[in-house]
Scaffold this active site. Structure first.
Site, PDB file in Angstrom:
ATOM      1  N   THR A 288       0.988  -1.303   0.018  1.00 50.38           N
ATOM      2  CA  THR A 288      -0.206  -0.165  -0.077  1.00 50.38           C
ATOM      3  C   THR A 288       0.826   1.364  -0.045  1.00 50.38           C
ATOM      4  O   THR A 288       2.065   1.144   0.578  1.00 50.38           O
ATOM      5  CB  THR A 288      -0.897  -0.080   1.090  1.00 50.38           C
TER       6      THR A 288
ATOM      7  N   ARG B  42     -14.193  -7.507  -0.062  1.00 51.36           N
ATOM      8  CA  ARG B  42     -13.396  -7.193   1.336  1.00 51.36           C
ATOM      9  C   ARG B  42     -12.716  -5.713   1.114  1.00 51.36           C
ATOM     10  O   ARG B  42     -12.212  -5.469   0.085  1.00 51.36           O
ATOM     11  CB  ARG B  42     -12.263  -8.247   1.465  1.00 51.36           C
TER      12      ARG B  42
ATOM     13  N   GLY C 276     -10.150  -3.367   3.157  1.00 54.12           N
ATOM     14  CA  GLY C 276      -9.323  -3.155   4.372  1.00 54.12           C
ATOM     15  C   GLY C 276      -9.478  -1.672   5.290  1.00 54.12           C
ATOM     16  O   GLY C 276     -10.435  -0.979   5.272  1.00 54.12           O
ATOM     17  N   ASP C 277      -8.300  -1.456   5.915  1.00 52.21           N
ATOM     18  CA  ASP C 277      -8.317  -0.310   6.525  1.00 52.21           C
ATOM     19  C   ASP C 277      -7.823   1.007   5.889  1.00 52.21           C
ATOM     20  O   ASP C 277      -8.108   2.168   6.441  1.00 52.21           O
ATOM     21  CB  ASP C 277      -7.228  -0.569   7.630  1.00 52.21           C
TER      22      ASP C 277
ATOM     23  N   THR D 281      -0.289   1.191   6.875  1.00 46.54           N
ATOM     24  CA  THR D 281      -0.092  -0.085   6.026  1.00 46.54           C
ATOM     25  C   THR D 281       0.124  -1.276   6.731  1.00 46.54           C
ATOM     26  O   THR D 281       0.839  -1.380   7.748  1.00 46.54           O
ATOM     27  CB  THR D 281       1.058   0.120   5.170  1.00 46.54           C
ATOM     28  N   GLY D 282      -0.521  -2.410   6.347  1.00 47.26           N
ATOM     29  CA  GLY D 282      -0.578  -3.537   7.118  1.00 47.26           C
ATOM     30  C   GLY D 282      -1.693  -4.522   6.778  1.00 47.26           C
ATOM     31  O   GLY D 282      -2.388  -4.194   6.049  1.00 47.26           O
TER      32      GLY D 282
ATOM     33  N   GLY E 151      -4.986  -5.025   7.389  1.00 48.45           N
ATOM     34  CA  GLY E 151      -6.015  -4.249   7.538  1.00 48.45           C
ATOM     35  C   GLY E 151      -7.110  -4.603   8.472  1.00 48.45           C
ATOM     36  O   GLY E 151      -7.513  -3.663   9.214  1.00 48.45           O
TER      37      GLY E 151
HETATM   38  N1  ASP Z   1      -3.741  -2.212   4.708  1.00 43.57           N
HETATM   39  C1  ASP Z   1      -3.938  -2.834   3.516  1.00 43.57           C
HETATM   40  C2  ASP Z   1      -5.289  -3.871   3.564  1.00 43.57           C
HETATM   41  O1  ASP Z   1      -5.445  -4.132   4.358  1.00 43.57           O
HETATM   42  C3  ASP Z   1      -2.938  -3.634   2.898  1.00 43.57           C
HETATM   43  C4  ASP Z   1      -1.566  -2.956   2.933  1.00 43.57           C
HETATM   44  O2  ASP Z   1      -1.415  -2.115   3.571  1.00 43.57           O
HETATM   45  O3  ASP Z   1      -0.626  -3.323   2.055  1.00 43.57           O
HETATM   46  O4  ASP Z   1      -6.099  -3.597   2.495  1.00 43.57           O
END
Ligand code: ASP
Length: 358
Positions: free
Chosen positions: A223, A251, A253-254, A274-275, A277
């Site tokens: 991300t 789905r 995410g965050d 980022t991570g 989510g």
């Molecule tokens: N946080 C993002 C998600 O869960 C993924 C990412 O940070 O790479 O969609």
């Protein structure tokens, strides 16, 4: 005699005026100098990330690493120039993210990861720390730069979060650049999807939560996000993503969730996450960092550490954040092997890093 007296008086008046004007100009100079030292321009700054995850030097080729570093540098310089020229933090965030979205290296815009059905569903959000105004989009499939649509939602709609087909209709109305979904295709992301699906097939029949966990934990996320403080002391944050490889059921995410993936408040800080989510939503990561600063009075560094190194892992999640506070202090905190990241301060000092150390 009369003439001499008048002459002496005039000279006296002339010199006293000159002295006074000198004093005034010295005073003015002092005032100007003081104002210059106090001006917030010393504090402006920008921080970006290109995703956190299992990013290890042993899996990198020197060419690939150089390409990542060069793109991070190119992107952050775009935002830094905007800020240096007196532009707003919102503009800097948006334009910086555009560069990362257009690069196939990152999981946002071109180069986004694939869903289970081999499509790309993009999420993004942006927030203005001065007004607490925010805009976000989720699950869009034809918007070239989702962060631009998030900006439009913020500026030109009465809403905060739009999704799917409705968001695309709004994009058309706002004349946002649309592309054929095939624009987002990259072989690299398709290969990753195939590998993940193969693993899934092999383990058919034993799809426990632990199986999904192992798979996701090993993924490189990618991300992109940006936070900035401008010369007027205004903070802004933005995040853009393709989400997670092999995602199903629309789905989300965050990244498009204000408070989880993105948050900005002038009184505290601006954060982009980022991570994994699901955990970032449950921990309300971006807002929690801001709230800890506001309610507990802790520094940005302390708040970011506690949330990323303690609260998120305690739930079982992983990832990182970049953040900047109203004084220009920054945080680039992650609990994964690496996080693509860069920072530039008001003096133009640049710092690009990928792994734990650099
Ligand atoms: N946080 C993002 C998600 O869960 C993924 C990412 O940070 O790479 O969609």
């Amino acid at each position: 005699m009369k003439k001499i007296i008048i002459g002496i008086l005039s000279l006296g008046i002339f010199f006293s005026c000159k002295q006074q004007s000198q004093e005034i100009s010295e005073k003015t100079e002092t005032v100007v100098q003081k104002t210059e030292v106090k001006t917030p321009k010393d504090n402006f700054g920008i921080v970006i990330h290109g995703g956190a995850g299992t990013i290890l030097k042993k899996n990198m080729t020197p060419e690939k690493e150089a390409a990542y570093r060069a793109k991070l540098e190119e992107a952050i310089k775009v935002g830094h120039t905007i800020l240096n020229n007196g532009g707003t933090s919102i503009e800097a965030v948006q334009k910086t993210i555009n560069i990362l979205e257009d690069s196939p290296l990152f999981n946002a815009g071109k180069g986004a990861v694939f869903t289970h059905h081999e499509t790309n569903e993009l999420d993004a959000s942006i927030m203005d720390g001065k007004t607490l105004n925010a805009g976000a989009v989720a699950g869009v499939t034809t918007v070239k730069n989702p962060i631009n649509l998030a900006f439009e939602v913020m500026e030109n709609s009465p809403h905060v979060l739009l999704s799917g087909k409705g968001a695309e209709t709004f994009a058309k109305e706002r004349e946002i650049t649309l592309v054929d979904p095939s624009y987002f295709f990259t072989e690299r992301r398709m290969n990753t999807l195939k590998k993940v699906k193969e693993k899934e097939l092999q383990k058919e029949g034993e799809k426990t939560a632990a199986f999904y966990d192992a798979d996701i934990k090993d993924a490189k996320f990618g991300t992109v996000g940006c936070v900035a403080l401008d010369k007027n002391g205004n903070l802004a944050a933005g995040t853009s993503t393709g989400g997670m490889t092999n995602k199903k059921w629309n789905r989300i995410g965050d990244s498009p969730i204000i408070g989880a993936g993105t948050y900005a408040k002038n009184a505290t800080c601006a954060v982009s996450s980022t991570g994994w989510g699901e955990y970032f939503i449950r921990a309300m990561v971006a807002h929690d960092i801001s709230a800890m600063m506001e309610y507990k009075g802790v520094s940005l560094e302390e708040a970011a550490k506690e949330v990323i190194q303690e609260k998120v892992p305690a739930l079982g999640g992983n990832g990182g954040i970049v953040a900047i506070d109203h004084e220009g202090n920054i945080a680039m905190e992650f609990n994964t092997a690496g996080m693509y990241r860069a920072h530039m301060d008001a003096n133009g000092k640049l710092n690009v890093a990928i792994y734990k150390e650099n």
